[in-house]
Motif scaffolding. Structure first.
Motif, short mmCIF file in Angstrom:
data_model
loop_
_atom_site.label_atom_id
_atom_site.label_comp_id
_atom_site.label_asym_id
_atom_site.label_seq_id
_atom_site.Cartn_x
_atom_site.Cartn_y
_atom_site.Cartn_z
N ALA A 78 42.58 43.72 18.81
CA ALA A 78 42.57 44.49 17.56
C ALA A 78 41.77 43.76 16.50
O ALA A 78 41.03 44.39 15.71
N ALA A 94 47.07 47.65 10.73
CA ALA A 94 47.59 47.62 12.11
C ALA A 94 47.58 46.19 12.65
O ALA A 94 48.55 45.75 13.30
N GLN A 97 50.32 44.27 10.97
CA GLN A 97 51.62 44.66 11.52
C GLN A 97 51.85 43.99 12.88
O GLN A 97 52.92 43.48 13.16
N GLN A 98 50.81 43.97 13.72
CA GLN A 98 50.91 43.31 15.02
C GLN A 98 51.16 41.81 14.84
O GLN A 98 51.95 41.22 15.57
#
Length: 190
Positions: A78, A94, A97-98
């Motif tokens: 990511a 994202a 958050q990961q």
């Protein structure tokens, strides 16, 4: 009483004492064989009860570390998709958050598992398996020694006579490992 009667009586008593001594020796050696065999079974039982628990713990650690590795790989992937020239706040959110989930998961895991190295866990597992197998091997060696003592005790003269007259004990087979024997070309001619 004449001295010849006393001599004969002394010989009879001495013979009786020798027979009782031999008889008791055979019984003692037979009991030692039984005890040694029970020790072999006890060591095998210990090994069979211990190893599955160790393997289960190692498997759980391995699963956890595989999950952490997968999460790290997904996070790196990511992060690799983020473009430094084109801002993408949704992609960045994202990734963040990961990252938070990964760090939070690892923080909880570190509290539960202070050492997360599965390789050391597997080394400990192999060491425990080796130690358990060494214990079984030692118990088998003691068993075979007791079998040898027993078999000698019923085979040598005059024990063989006492055994034939009173006990009728049969020789006990020593433990043999056919797989281990197959690995040797040499066979003693005994």
């Amino acid at each position: 009483m004449s001295t010849s009667i006393l001599v004969i009586l002394a010989i009879v008593v001495l013979l009786f004492v020798v027979i009782i001594s031999i008889y008791n020796g055979i019984i003692s050696r037979e009991n030692a064989v039984k005890r040694a065999w029970a020790d072999v079974i006890t060591q095998e039982r210990q090994k069979n009860k211990t190893l599955p628990h160790i393997e289960q713990i190692a498997s759980q650690h391995q699963e956890f570390e595989q999950q952490v590795q997968s999460n790290i790989a997904a996070l790196r992937s990511a992060m690799g998709k983020l473009d430094s020239t084109t801002p993408d706040t949704a992609a960045l959110a994202a990734v963040e958050q990961q990252s938070k989930q990964l760090i939070q998961g690892m923080h909880i895991a570190v509290e539960a598992y202070p050492d997360l190295k599965t390789s050391s866990l597997f080394n400990n597992l192999m060491r425990e398996i080796s130690e358990q197998q060494d214990n079984v091997g030692a118990a088998i060696r003691l068993f075979n020694q007791n079998v040898e003592d027993f078999n000698n005790g019923i085979s040598v003269f005059p024990n063989v006579l006492v055994n034939a007259w009173f006990l009728r004990k049969q020789a006990v087979d020593t433990f043999r490992d056919n797989d281990a024997e197959a690995g040797f070309d040499y066979r003693p001619n005994i």
